[in-house]
Design a protein around this motif. Structure first.
Motif: not given
Length: 315
Positions: A70-78
């Motif tokens: 699995s490859i899960a990607v999310e943006n880091i806001d801080l």
């Protein structure tokens, strides 16, 4: 910065870790052996500068991780970390200019799917615009533009052309054609209903309508504005600045043109119906053309950036 959470088969974990470690712009690497249960395997997490994200994700897919794990990607806001700051400085280019192609393909895939919700939004927007054209009310026209979801399939079609993804192209084209056909057909029925209760009249449609007559009178500026909106919309998608999409939506007259064509057809006002249809097609063409050329330009510029970085590293 982007945060990656990976599930890797135990026999591929070392390959994944080596790939992450050699990718410039990565940090905060965490390996948890045997932590995953479905699918079974190891959990690997890391942060990566946005400008290095596409390269890393592409490498992970070449390792087959999207099939075996699995490859899960999310943006880091801080992210308050000197290591993260250093990783962003070391990564080539600017994060705002980077295109995460996998994310773009996934986002446009979702937005370009022919669903009940998509058709409902497009139909409601077209009916609102129908009220706007009959009442010559610019506020209603702007509102209908903002509600319309048609930019998703247009962006999906442009992405499919650049990425040579025929299934996405067909899905996007189907969403556009079926969506507008249903919306216009329902709006014809809506216009008949409104005429039956004396809320719509042919006299209103044939009036001067100084605020909305541009809808069935396409000119060179119609195409120019559509091209500019297509560029802005594509840049907003690739840079994750979705707020700009609202401005794009109210810059083009796709939904109002479809609405005016439907109302004009109801009253057999074929001159307006043809002019509105031409306006609709002109806007769709301008947005797709601009979106495709913008993505090609971004792809070329980013490839040049990588070449310069590779040469600098070799020296």
């Amino acid at each position: 910065m982007l945060h990656l959470r990976l599930i890797t088969p135990a026999d591929r974990t070392e390959d994944v870790v080596r790939l992450i470690e050699k990718t410039v712009g990565t940090t905060h690497l965490v390996v948890m052996p045997g932590a995953a249960r479905n699918p079974a395997g190891d959990v690997v997490m890391c942060d990566v500068a946005r400008e290095a994200g596409d390269e890393l994700i592409g490498g992970l897919r070449r390792l087959g991780l999207d099939d075996t794990g699995s490859i899960a990607v999310e943006n880091i806001d801080l992210s308050l970390s000197r290591r993260a700051d250093k990783a962003e400085q070391e990564a080539p280019g600017e994060g705002a200019d980077a295109v995460i192609w996998e994310h773009l393909a996934e986002a446009t895939h979702e937005e370009s799917t022919l669903s009940v919700t998509y058709v409902a939004f497009l139909t409601i927007a077209t009916m609102i615009a129908a009220c706007g054209v009959v009442l010559d009310n610019a506020v209603l026209i702007v509102g209908a533009m903002a509600v319309g979801p048609e930019f998703g399939p247009l962006a999906g079609f442009s992405t499919a052309l650049v990425q040579r993804h025929p299934r996405l192209a067909l899905r996007s084209l189907t969403a556009l054609l079926v969506g507008f056909a249903v919306a216009m057909a329902v709006t014809v029925g809506f216009s008949c209903l409104m005429d039956g209760v004396d809320l719509f009249t042919k006299v209103q449609l044939e009036a001067q309508r100084p605020n909305t007559n541009f809808i069935y009178r396409p000119d060179a500026f119609s195409f120019v504005v559509a091209v500019l909106a297509g560029i802005a919309g594509t840049l907003s998608l690739t840079s994750a600045k979705s707020g700009a999409l609202v401005g794009v939506a109210i810059s083009v007259t796709t939904v109002p043109a479809a609405a005016n064509a439907a109302v004009a057809f109801t009253y057999t006002e074929y001159r307006q119906a043809w002019g509105s249809t031409a306006q609709l097609l002109l806007n769709l063409l301008g947005i797709v053309l601009a979106g495709t050329l913008t993505l090609l330009a971004q792809k070329w510029l980013w490839a040049r950036q990588r070449e310069r970085t590779a040469k600098a590293g070799g020296c």
